[in-house]
Design a protein around this motif. Sequence first.
Motif, short mmCIF file in Angstrom:
data_model
loop_
_atom_site.label_atom_id
_atom_site.label_comp_id
_atom_site.label_asym_id
_atom_site.label_seq_id
_atom_site.Cartn_x
_atom_site.Cartn_y
_atom_site.Cartn_z
N VAL A 53 83.04 -31.96 0.85
CA VAL A 53 84.06 -32.30 1.83
C VAL A 53 85.46 -32.02 1.28
N LEU A 54 85.71 -32.39 0.04
CA LEU A 54 87.03 -32.17 -0.54
C LEU A 54 87.32 -30.67 -0.71
N LEU A 55 86.33 -29.92 -1.18
CA LEU A 55 86.53 -28.48 -1.35
C LEU A 55 86.65 -27.77 -0.01
N ALA A 56 85.98 -28.29 1.00
CA ALA A 56 86.11 -27.71 2.35
C ALA A 56 87.55 -27.84 2.83
N TRP A 57 88.19 -28.97 2.51
CA TRP A 57 89.59 -29.13 2.90
C TRP A 57 90.48 -28.10 2.19
N VAL A 58 90.25 -27.88 0.91
CA VAL A 58 91.03 -26.89 0.16
C VAL A 58 90.84 -25.50 0.77
N GLN A 67 91.50 -38.22 -1.19
CA GLN A 67 91.82 -36.92 -0.61
C GLN A 67 93.32 -36.70 -0.55
N MET A 68 94.10 -37.74 -0.23
CA MET A 68 95.55 -37.61 -0.21
C MET A 68 96.09 -37.29 -1.60
N GLY A 69 95.45 -37.85 -2.63
CA GLY A 69 95.84 -37.50 -4.00
C GLY A 69 95.55 -36.04 -4.30
N VAL A 70 94.39 -35.56 -3.82
CA VAL A 70 94.05 -34.14 -3.99
C VAL A 70 95.06 -33.27 -3.25
#
Length: 233
Positions: free
Chosen positions: A99-104, A173-176
């Motif tokens: 999920v985090l990499l999908a956002w990137v 996620q906001m930190g990422v």
Amino acid sequence: MTDNPRPASRPERSAKAEQTRQTIIDAAMRLFRTHGYDKATMRAIADEAGVSIGNAYYYFSSKEHLIQAYYDGINAEHAERAAATLTTATSFADRLAGVLLAWVDVAEPYHEFAGKFFKNAAEPSSPLSPFSDDSEATRLAAIDLHRQVVDGSDIKLAKALRAELPELMWLLQMGVVLFWVHDTSDGQRRTRQLVEQAVPVIDRALRLTRIPGVRGLVDDVVGLVRTIKPTAG
């Protein structure tokens, strides 16, 4: 008595209206990337979109509303991109990393714009802040995506921690996002490395919360989180 043509024509007008709306959003994003958020006026956005200034204001009453449309679009793309991971993976670490990499991946085309725009979004009182009332719908949708990460995973957690975890993951996620904004590496490679290295640590830490001696600390953390969360009204 003649037939009333209106019902048949409504879907066409609705599709045309949505196309005009998206044209204005696309024009705004181009100008935000090339001229910066502050210098891109509503008139310039209307000219770029090939519509009248009145038409632009009909769909979006301000630039802030255009940014909310941008948030909504990114959120929708993010959910769509993350669906493959959420459908197939059961490991908590795999689901969170996916999920985090999908956002990137989804945000990558907007990286240069994000750097110029961040100073506006970082202002606590700004409606552009992801923590603002204006951004609530988008924020709740993003938190719900992280709830899906937890609910479909193999991780076992105390009930209280499980309830708070999706919002804590959204804060992660906001930190990422903050790291990503300042990441100048090719394709934001360092952000991807951050996710890949941080997620296993988070996974292990969460699994340790099942150990009896750690549960008291977890309860304290959950209590602290609930204390600092804003209350409705």
